[in-house]
Design a protein around this motif. Structure first.
Motif, PDB file in Angstrom:
ATOM      1  N   GLU A 315      40.406 -17.772  65.844  1.00 53.40           N
ATOM      2  CA  GLU A 315      41.925 -18.875  66.022  1.00 53.40           C
ATOM      3  C   GLU A 315      42.638 -18.316  65.212  1.00 53.40           C
ATOM      4  O   GLU A 315      44.143 -18.920  65.584  1.00 53.40           O
ATOM      5  CB  GLU A 315      41.759 -20.369  66.234  1.00 53.40           C
ATOM      6  CG  GLU A 315      40.642 -20.202  67.246  1.00 53.40           C
ATOM      7  CD  GLU A 315      41.429 -20.375  68.849  1.00 53.40           C
ATOM      8  OE1 GLU A 315      42.378 -20.910  69.112  1.00 53.40           O
ATOM      9  OE2 GLU A 315      40.357 -19.559  70.170  1.00 53.40           O
ATOM     10  N   ARG A 320      47.957 -10.020  66.120  1.00 50.68           N
ATOM     11  CA  ARG A 320      49.284  -9.914  66.702  1.00 50.68           C
ATOM     12  C   ARG A 320      47.072 -10.195  68.388  1.00 50.68           C
ATOM     13  O   ARG A 320      46.889  -9.592  68.298  1.00 50.68           O
ATOM     14  CB  ARG A 320      49.802  -8.812  68.261  1.00 50.68           C
ATOM     15  CG  ARG A 320      51.621  -9.134  67.023  1.00 50.68           C
ATOM     16  CD  ARG A 320      51.366  -8.496  67.762  1.00 50.68           C
ATOM     17  NE  ARG A 320      52.466  -8.266  69.177  1.00 50.68           N
ATOM     18  CZ  ARG A 320      52.333  -7.234  69.883  1.00 50.68           C
ATOM     19  NH1 ARG A 320      52.721  -6.003  69.156  1.00 50.68           N
ATOM     20  NH2 ARG A 320      52.757  -7.604  70.917  1.00 50.68           N
ATOM     21  N   ARG A 321      48.034 -11.036  69.252  1.00 50.84           N
ATOM     22  CA  ARG A 321      46.675 -11.195  69.919  1.00 50.84           C
ATOM     23  C   ARG A 321      46.287  -9.222  70.740  1.00 50.84           C
ATOM     24  O   ARG A 321      45.281  -9.390  70.915  1.00 50.84           O
ATOM     25  CB  ARG A 321      46.865 -12.382  71.413  1.00 50.84           C
ATOM     26  CG  ARG A 321      46.322 -12.256  72.476  1.00 50.84           C
ATOM     27  CD  ARG A 321      45.554 -13.348  71.897  1.00 50.84           C
ATOM     28  NE  ARG A 321      44.553 -13.210  71.967  1.00 50.84           N
ATOM     29  CZ  ARG A 321      43.330 -13.980  70.225  1.00 50.84           C
ATOM     30  NH1 ARG A 321      44.333 -15.044  69.442  1.00 50.84           N
ATOM     31  NH2 ARG A 321      42.025 -13.256  69.908  1.00 50.84           N
ATOM     32  N   GLU A 325      42.766  -7.836  70.917  1.00 50.39           N
ATOM     33  CA  GLU A 325      41.977  -6.940  71.822  1.00 50.39           C
ATOM     34  C   GLU A 325      41.854  -5.927  72.342  1.00 50.39           C
ATOM     35  O   GLU A 325      40.753  -5.554  72.318  1.00 50.39           O
ATOM     36  CB  GLU A 325      43.289  -8.065  73.024  1.00 50.39           C
ATOM     37  CG  GLU A 325      42.370  -8.904  73.774  1.00 50.39           C
ATOM     38  CD  GLU A 325      44.018  -9.333  74.517  1.00 50.39           C
ATOM     39  OE1 GLU A 325      43.789 -10.964  74.964  1.00 50.39           O
ATOM     40  OE2 GLU A 325      44.814  -8.661  75.238  1.00 50.39           O
TER      41      GLU A 325
END
Lengths: 463, 280
Positions: A315, A320-321, A325
């Motif tokens: 979290e 960056r997400r 991913e």
């Protein structure tokens, strides 16, 4: 009638199994139809919240509307009025926290894919237009720009458009700064950076490589050479290490060194003359975008196991997400709540492992994130033969130590008065990571743009 | 592009080149270094500045042909150009105020020790030069050294020239003879500098060494050139290249210097295999 699909059109990508074997770009870009369809999701709302989220203030609804109307060249004109590097920003901006984070469509679904559209328009323009930009009428004033990363390129572009004769001084042999030495080819192809820089040359910007300001020339000498103002965009290049035992062992890299060998010196190529270690098990320490880049590079160099070792949780990770991913899809192993305390070496002085301390999250600290604290008595050894330290960088001291009157704070960051980038020296402006410490490409560009305006006003006010 | 004005083979493995680089020449001082790339895809390699001429705008480098990058550089001739040549980098040597100095040079390190000796001589210091080579055919800059030193001891490992023995033997003898040096300056292979420091430590003589580790940018960005000096991490490119020799962790520096030995060996092997195939 807008396209009311609640979801963003997905970005076509190279499949993970294929891309971990090459350095080609991961995200392949929208097709023409995808771009037009996505652009039609924009509601063209009147108060334009997206624009307020853009550090360089692109008129986003205007360019998106032109894409929806299939006027790609018109869209490019809107973009290029506000940004010097649209093909770069469309690829590396953290849009989720900026324009797209404010998009009205994001309230009940996914925001408009503004970044992907920006990239599409920039790529479309590059592929379909040969027209050389017009060289602006010169106003007879000279400005020097130090460094050639995002803040400097933006400042140089803005000043050149305003009629200034701009010379950019770069310490390395290739201009582009972090866009060239830091961000890997698979996220930002170097050919794109080169073309954006060629665009600046075409509007009259001179770029001098192999000049280390502070060594080859000083800021005072730049003024002696007839420059009326200087912009410092020298970035935050000084790597931090952890100060734990074993950090000098062979196989411990700073992220800067690891990425520079791979990106700037092309060590990933078959016949490269600059080496980089081809390790089996790699630990990248840190949780930012740079850590993701280093981990994904290590994987592509053929490592079997690549770990992200981060002392906080998923979290809290600053990357960056999308980068996280992509890393997960590529098989990068995340060891969160875990902090290295010692690097272990073999009898030849090479890394053979690292001792890690398990962590847990305590009370929030000054940054607002929960502070990691060691879990009593829980340490373990991770077998690795290479470690990449990606725990941050600070500004290089070469300029501040050779420029009398240029003040910096205790982190070595140049002190500026407010948003226009004026330093404690008259006519010397600064922006980007040299002022803020390590941040993002787009924030640096925003700072370069504001400083360019301030420089223009300053020089005009002298007349 | 940076044009090669002169090229001279000092011995079969050491070459001297004078390069046109006016911006570097204007600022260069003894002890500083440059980084070159011989060609567009070449490696970045640091070399200490051997001499400079501010009026002509030239910088002299002296290098030993050891690996791919120096082979590539040595393949260029006068009139050709280097793709990149940046500097001056690092801190200049601090030579002011020294009255009596022993300058110790080993092998190609003599190329760097010489300008230091020359500068000290110009500043009026008494200079004792101790220079060492493996054998007679590798000796460089002998005349130049003797012109700027009050005493010169020539040593060779095999005794084929000068005296047989190591520079440390000669240096220790000079100290034992009662020479009191303000400073010993040692420039050469890491092992030589390590043992010079062991000798001078015994006699409490301040010793400065010039470090030349693997580096990429030379401006403090990569951290590849880090050394442990007095228990602290230092970057040779911005904190050095000169350091207090008694504080340097030489064993670590020697280990770090070997980081890419396998890569270099593979590259050499690959080149040899190519030659073999061609011969077959």
């Amino acid at each position: 009638m807008p396209n009311m699909d609640p979801k963003k059109c997905p970005m076509p990508v190279q499949e993970p199994e294929a891309r971990i074997r090459n350095f080609s770009e991961v995200a392949l870009g929208y097709t023409y139809d995808m771009a037009v369809g996505e652009a039609r999701r924009c509601l063209s709302c009147k108060n334009k919240p997206c624009v307020s989220g853009c550090p360089v203030g692109i008129d986003i609804p205007a360019f998106v509307a032109r894409v929806a109307a299939e006027d790609m060249e018109g869209a490019w004109e809107v973009l290029s009025a506000s940004t010097a590097l649209p093909a770069v920003c469309g690829r590396v901006c953290p849009q989720e926290n900026q324009c797209e984070g404010k998009c009205v469509r994001g309230i009940k679904g996914e925001p408009v894919g503004i970044g992907r559209l920006e990239r599409f328009v920039a790529d479309w323009h590059r592929e379909h237009t040969d027209a050389k930009p017009e060289v602006p009428v010169q106003n007879g004033h000279k400005v020097a720009v130090i460094g050639s990363g995002p803040s400097s390129l933006t400042a140089a572009g803005e000043l050149a458009k305003a009629g200034y004769k701009v010379t950019v001084y770069e310490a390395l042999h290739t201009p582009g700064g972090v866009l060239v030495y830091g961000i890997p080819e698979f996220r930002l192809p170097k050919d794109i950076v080169r073309r954006e820089i060629d665009g600046l040359r075409q509007i009259g910007v001179d770029i001098e490589t192999n000049v280390v300001v502070g060594k080859t020339v000083t800021i005072d000498e730049l003024f002696d050479m007839g420059n009326e103002a200087v912009f410092i965009g020298s970035g935050a290049g000084l790597p931090r290490f952890m100060g734990i035992p074993g950090e000098s062992l062979n196989g411990v890299y700073s992220a800067n060194e690891f990425l520079t060998r791979i990106n700037l010196m092309k060590a990933y190529k078959e016949n490269a003359k600059t080496p980089v270690q081809r390790a089996r098990n790699v630990a990248v320490v840190g949780g930012g975008n740079v850590a993701m880049d280093a981990a994904r590079c290590a994987k592509r160099l053929g490592a079997q196991n690549v770990y992200i070792v981060y002392r906080r949780g998923m979290e809290e990770m600053p990357a960056r997400r999308e980068e996280v991913e992509h890393a997960q899809e590529e098989g990068i192993i995340f060891r969160t709540l875990c902090n290295p305390i010692e690097v272990l070496g073999d009898d030849k002085g090479c890394v053979k492992g690292m001792i890690c301390q398990e962590m847990e999250l305590g009370e929030p600290d000054a940054s607002g994130r929960r502070r990691p604290v060691p879990k009593e008595g829980s340490t373990f050894t991770l077998e690795v033969d290479c470690m990449v330290m990606s725990i941050g960088t600070s500004p290089n001291p070469l300029i501040r130590s050779t420029t009398p009157g240029l003040e910096t704070n205790r982190h070595g960051c140049i002190i500026t008065s407010g948003d226009d980038g004026l330093t404690t020296r008259e006519a010397v402006y600064a922006g980007g990571d040299a002022v803020t410490g390590a941040a993002t490409v787009i924030l640096a560009m925003g700072a370069g743009k504001q400083a360019a305006r301030a420089i223009d006003q300053y020089i005009r006010s002298k007349e | 592009m940076y044009r090669i004005v002169e090229k001279e083979a000092l011995n079969p493995t050491v070459t001297r080149m004078v390069i046109e680089a006016p911006l570097v020449a204007r600022k260069a001082q003894p002890g500083q270094f440059i980084i070159f790339r011989a060609s567009e895809d070449g490696e970045r390699v640091p070399l200490t500045i051997a001499d400079y001429d501010r009026e002509k705008g030239t910088v002299t480098i002296i290098f030993q042909i050891v690996g791919g990058a120096t082979m590539e550089l040595n393949a260029l001739e006068a009139g050709d150009s280097l793709t990149d040549f940046v500097g001056p980098l690092g801190k200049p040597s601090d030579l002011e105020g020294l009255k009596k100095v022993a300058v110790v040079g080993g092998g190609v390190g003599c190329a760097i020790a010489y300008p230091t000796a020359k500068r000290l001589h110009e500043l009026g210091a008494e200079v004792h030069a101790v220079v060492g080579f493996r054998s007679r055919d590798l000796v460089i800059l002998e005349k130049e050294f003797s012109a700027v030193s009050d005493r010169m001891l020539m040593m060779t490992d095999d005794g084929s020239y000068g005296e047989k023995g190591l520079v440390t033997n000669a240096l220790e003898r000079l100290i034992q003879e009662g020479n009191r040096y303000d400073e010993v300056i040692a420039i050469g292979p890491l092992v030589m500098m390590k043992f010079v420091c062991k000798v001078t430590e015994k006699y409490g003589v301040k010793t400065t060494v010039s470090m030349n580790p693997i580096m990429i940018d030379g401006t403090g960005m990569c951290g590849g050139c880090r050394l442990t000096v007095g228990g602290q991490t230092k970057f040779a490119c911005v904190d050095g290249p000169d350091f207090d020799g008694h504080q340097v962790d030489f064993d670590e520096a020697i280990q770090r210097g070997g980081m890419y030995r396998d890569f270099e060996a593979h590259a050499r092997e690959a080149a040899c295999n190519l030659f073999k195939k061609e011969a077959e």
